[in-house]
Write a protein that holds these residues in place. Sequence first.
Motif, PDB file in Angstrom:
ATOM      1  N   SER A  57     -39.305  20.408 -28.115  1.00  0.00           N
ATOM      2  CA  SER A  57     -38.668  21.722 -28.257  1.00  0.00           C
ATOM      3  C   SER A  57     -38.060  22.193 -26.943  1.00  0.00           C
ATOM      4  O   SER A  57     -37.497  23.276 -26.877  1.00  0.00           O
ATOM      5  CB  SER A  57     -39.675  22.752 -28.770  1.00  0.00           C
ATOM      6  N   THR A 103     -33.496  23.152 -30.114  1.00  0.00           N
ATOM      7  CA  THR A 103     -33.257  24.398 -29.390  1.00  0.00           C
ATOM      8  C   THR A 103     -34.085  25.506 -30.039  1.00  0.00           C
ATOM      9  O   THR A 103     -34.554  25.350 -31.173  1.00  0.00           O
ATOM     10  CB  THR A 103     -31.770  24.785 -29.435  1.00  0.00           C
ATOM     11  N   PRO A 104     -34.227  26.637 -29.348  1.00  0.00           N
ATOM     12  CA  PRO A 104     -34.936  27.770 -29.973  1.00  0.00           C
ATOM     13  C   PRO A 104     -34.265  28.253 -31.267  1.00  0.00           C
ATOM     14  O   PRO A 104     -34.922  28.825 -32.133  1.00  0.00           O
ATOM     15  CB  PRO A 104     -34.894  28.864 -28.901  1.00  0.00           C
ATOM     16  N   GLN A 105     -32.974  27.999 -31.427  1.00  0.00           N
ATOM     17  CA  GLN A 105     -32.243  28.386 -32.640  1.00  0.00           C
ATOM     18  C   GLN A 105     -32.412  27.349 -33.758  1.00  0.00           C
ATOM     19  O   GLN A 105     -31.785  27.461 -34.796  1.00  0.00           O
ATOM     20  CB  GLN A 105     -30.747  28.572 -32.331  1.00  0.00           C
ATOM     21  N   GLN A 106     -33.253  26.329 -33.507  1.00  0.00           N
ATOM     22  CA  GLN A 106     -33.551  25.269 -34.471  1.00  0.00           C
ATOM     23  C   GLN A 106     -32.377  24.321 -34.730  1.00  0.00           C
ATOM     24  O   GLN A 106     -32.361  23.612 -35.730  1.00  0.00           O
ATOM     25  CB  GLN A 106     -34.100  25.830 -35.783  1.00  0.00           C
ATOM     26  N   THR A 107     -31.389  24.316 -33.852  1.00  0.00           N
ATOM     27  CA  THR A 107     -30.405  23.243 -33.877  1.00  0.00           C
ATOM     28  C   THR A 107     -30.992  22.114 -33.033  1.00  0.00           C
ATOM     29  O   THR A 107     -32.038  22.281 -32.405  1.00  0.00           O
ATOM     30  CB  THR A 107     -29.043  23.696 -33.305  1.00  0.00           C
ATOM     31  N   TYR A 108     -30.340  20.979 -33.003  1.00  0.00           N
ATOM     32  CA  TYR A 108     -30.913  19.855 -32.270  1.00  0.00           C
ATOM     33  C   TYR A 108     -29.812  18.912 -31.807  1.00  0.00           C
ATOM     34  O   TYR A 108     -28.702  18.903 -32.325  1.00  0.00           O
ATOM     35  CB  TYR A 108     -31.920  19.097 -33.136  1.00  0.00           C
TER      36      TYR A 108
END
Length: 122
Positions: A57, A103-108
């Motif tokens: 993460s 990422t914190p936005q849950q993209t990767y």
Amino acid sequence: MAKHHELGRRGEALAKAHLEAAGYEILDENWTFGKAEVDLIAYKDRMIIFTEVKARSGNSFGEPEDFVDNRKQKLLASAADEYIYIMNHQGEVRFDIVAILFTPQQTYTLKHIEDAFWPSPY
């Protein structure tokens, strides 16, 4: 379920989808031998590919692929030897890493590192 386990399962699902989309056949998932576990075992072009998936993460302690240390490589090699023996595979073998950074936005971002290492027998 602990957050890191959830992250790992999500990472493995993304890695599997990535490999399948790239034309790999998935032979096994979470295959264990002794203390070793191989996340994904794939097959493509008459080659067996032992794939370690690392999902993180954040990268403040290093990139996900940095966590496949010598100890882990030796464990993977011993599992690979047994798998090759059981399957009576006579072709080529490769060790890959699929590194996923969320990422914190849950993209990767997903990085597929082919032929990432060749474990030393020592």
